[in-house]
Design a protein around this motif. Structure first.
Motif, PDB file in Angstrom:
ATOM      1  N   ALA A 205      -0.625  -4.925   3.880  1.00  9.16           N
ATOM      2  CA  ALA A 205      -1.247  -3.585   3.653  1.00  9.16           C
ATOM      3  C   ALA A 205      -0.811  -2.979   2.462  1.00  9.16           C
ATOM      4  N   ARG A 206       0.465  -2.854   2.185  1.00  4.85           N
ATOM      5  CA  ARG A 206       1.043  -2.770   0.916  1.00  4.85           C
ATOM      6  C   ARG A 206       0.518  -3.296  -0.277  1.00  4.85           C
ATOM      7  N   LEU A 209      -2.918  -2.514  -1.420  1.00  6.14           N
ATOM      8  CA  LEU A 209      -2.769  -1.183  -2.166  1.00  6.14           C
ATOM      9  C   LEU A 209      -2.358  -1.641  -3.603  1.00  6.14           C
ATOM     10  N   LYS A 317      -2.613   8.059  -2.803  1.00  3.84           N
ATOM     11  CA  LYS A 317      -3.141   6.862  -1.847  1.00  3.84           C
ATOM     12  C   LYS A 317      -1.800   6.291  -1.183  1.00  3.84           C
ATOM     13  N   ASP A 320       0.389   7.317   3.773  1.00  6.49           N
ATOM     14  CA  ASP A 320      -0.615   6.731   4.788  1.00  6.49           C
ATOM     15  C   ASP A 320      -0.414   7.310   6.088  1.00  6.49           C
ATOM     16  N   VAL A 321       0.274   8.414   6.230  1.00  2.63           N
ATOM     17  CA  VAL A 321       0.489   9.131   7.348  1.00  2.63           C
ATOM     18  C   VAL A 321       0.721  10.499   6.924  1.00  2.63           C
ATOM     19  N   THR A 322      -0.040  11.436   7.670  1.00  4.04           N
ATOM     20  CA  THR A 322       0.231  12.908   7.521  1.00  4.04           C
ATOM     21  C   THR A 322       0.731  13.683   8.738  1.00  4.04           C
ATOM     22  N   SER A 340       4.930   2.782   8.737  1.00  9.39           N
ATOM     23  CA  SER A 340       4.468   3.776   7.778  1.00  9.39           C
ATOM     24  C   SER A 340       4.956   3.434   6.351  1.00  9.39           C
ATOM     25  N   LEU A 341       4.144   3.705   5.505  1.00  9.41           N
ATOM     26  CA  LEU A 341       4.496   3.452   3.825  1.00  9.41           C
ATOM     27  C   LEU A 341       5.341   4.651   3.265  1.00  9.41           C
TER      28      LEU A 341
END
Length: 347
Positions: A205-206, A209, A317, A320-322, A340-341
């Protein structure tokens, strides 16, 4: 007010603390509207001695000025501002040389060393406000806030790695590390014109990106196998520039292994070791340069800000989490477990 405190390894709590207030004429009081967890926050999360706690956490934030000291001249109540991770006066000899992290003013410091203050909180007292804070020409609810927040540290740090390494359209680049700083280093290298950017990382996933940000190749192998793959991608030579964004000795060893003769290793991962090989058999023999260090992000904001405002780059970007403040302890856990990144916090 509420703030984040670290008590020891794996022990992060959000608790009530005394309200931040103006203490010096050069201070500003900022109500924090966006902050985040940094990969470097995970170092004390692993190893901080409980005897050194509790420690206030957070060094990247955006907020609204609620009050100013009598000597603050360039800011006013209601301004939306971003705070770099280093406090500086922006006027001393070192600041004029764009080395804000070495500011000579007696109040200059890293946020992590300022007692009873931190960005993962509802508010913060900012020393040397005129020199440190940068006004943002957007509303507090702008969709650009995540990208603007990266100017406080992570994008500025990635840019510093590429800038210190001399990245340009004639250089090829290896980025070691697929964390937030490594991905920002990819974006920075692409922005500075590099046409071949090899990202060494193993989390799909990283690295996906990273490809979106401009990486041309991904190498997931580590150690000798990873070094051999990078050299295969570069005709056996290695790359002109290596951006090391991890800070552990195996990453440094990889950097030495993939840099070409006459090349540059630029380190921005906070070193978790005292020394690395720099002698005849490693750097000296092939005229390899070693550079990097804490990023003077205040020096880069004016350069990077316009491209965020016009949408030509979108470093936000990387979040990835708020979460809100109640979710901060879980945010640390998730980043530590690599689920989580980078976690964005909106108090």
């Amino acid at each position: 007010m509420r703030a984040t405190l670290m008590y020891g390894p794996g022990d992060v709590r959000v608790e009530g603390v005394p309200d931040s207030i103006i203490r010096h004429p050069t201070d500003a009081l900022v109500r924090v509207t966006a902050s985040c967890i940094c990969g470097s926050d995970l170092h004390p999360y692993h190893s901080m001695s409980p005897e050194d706690g509790p420690a206030r956490m957070g060094h990247e934030f955006i907020g609204v000025i609620e009050d100013i000291g009598s000597a603050v001249a360039t800011l006013k109540k209601g301004d939306l501002v971003v705070s770099p991770f280093a406090i500086s006066d922006n006027t001393c000899e070192y600041c004029r040389e764009k080395m804000h992290t070495s500011c000579s003013h007696h109040e200059a410091a890293f946020w992590d060393t300022i007692p009873d203050e931190g960005g993962q909180a509802e508010a913060a007292r900012v020393p040397l406000a005129d020199g440190t804070l940068v006004k943002l020409p957007v509303a507090v609810d702008s969709s650009l806030i995540p990208s603007l927040l990266t100017l406080a540290d992570v994008f500025g740090t990635g840019h510093h790695a590429a800038h210190a390494g001399g990245v340009n359209k004639r250089t090829n680049v290896t980025v070691i590390g697929d964390g937030a700083v490594g991905l920002m280093a990819v974006l920075a290298a692409k922005r500075l014109g590099a046409e071949q950017i090899i990202l060494m990382g193993r989390h799909k996933a990283r690295t996906d990106l990273g490809l979106e940000f401009g990486a041309t190749d991904v190498v997931s192998a580590r150690g000798d196998e990873g070094i051999a793959q990078v050299r295969d991608l570069t005709g056996g030579h290695g790359t002109h520039v290596v951006l090391e964004a991890v800070g552990h000795m195996p990453a440094y060893d990889q950097a030495v292994g993939v840099v070409r003769p006459g090349g540059i290793i630029s380190r921005v991962g906070v070193p978790q070791y005292e020394e690395g090989p720099i002698g005849f058999g490693s750097l000296f023999r092939h005229n390899i340069k070693l550079t990097g260090g804490p990023a003077p992000v205040r020096a880069y904001i004016d350069e990077l800000l316009p491209e965020i405002l016009n949408g030509s780059i979108e470093p936000g970007k990387v979040f990835d989490v708020t979460t809100n403040m109640d979710g901060i302890p879980q945010g640390y856990k998730d980043m530590d477990e690599r689920s989580s990144l980078k976690v964005l916090i909106k108090p």
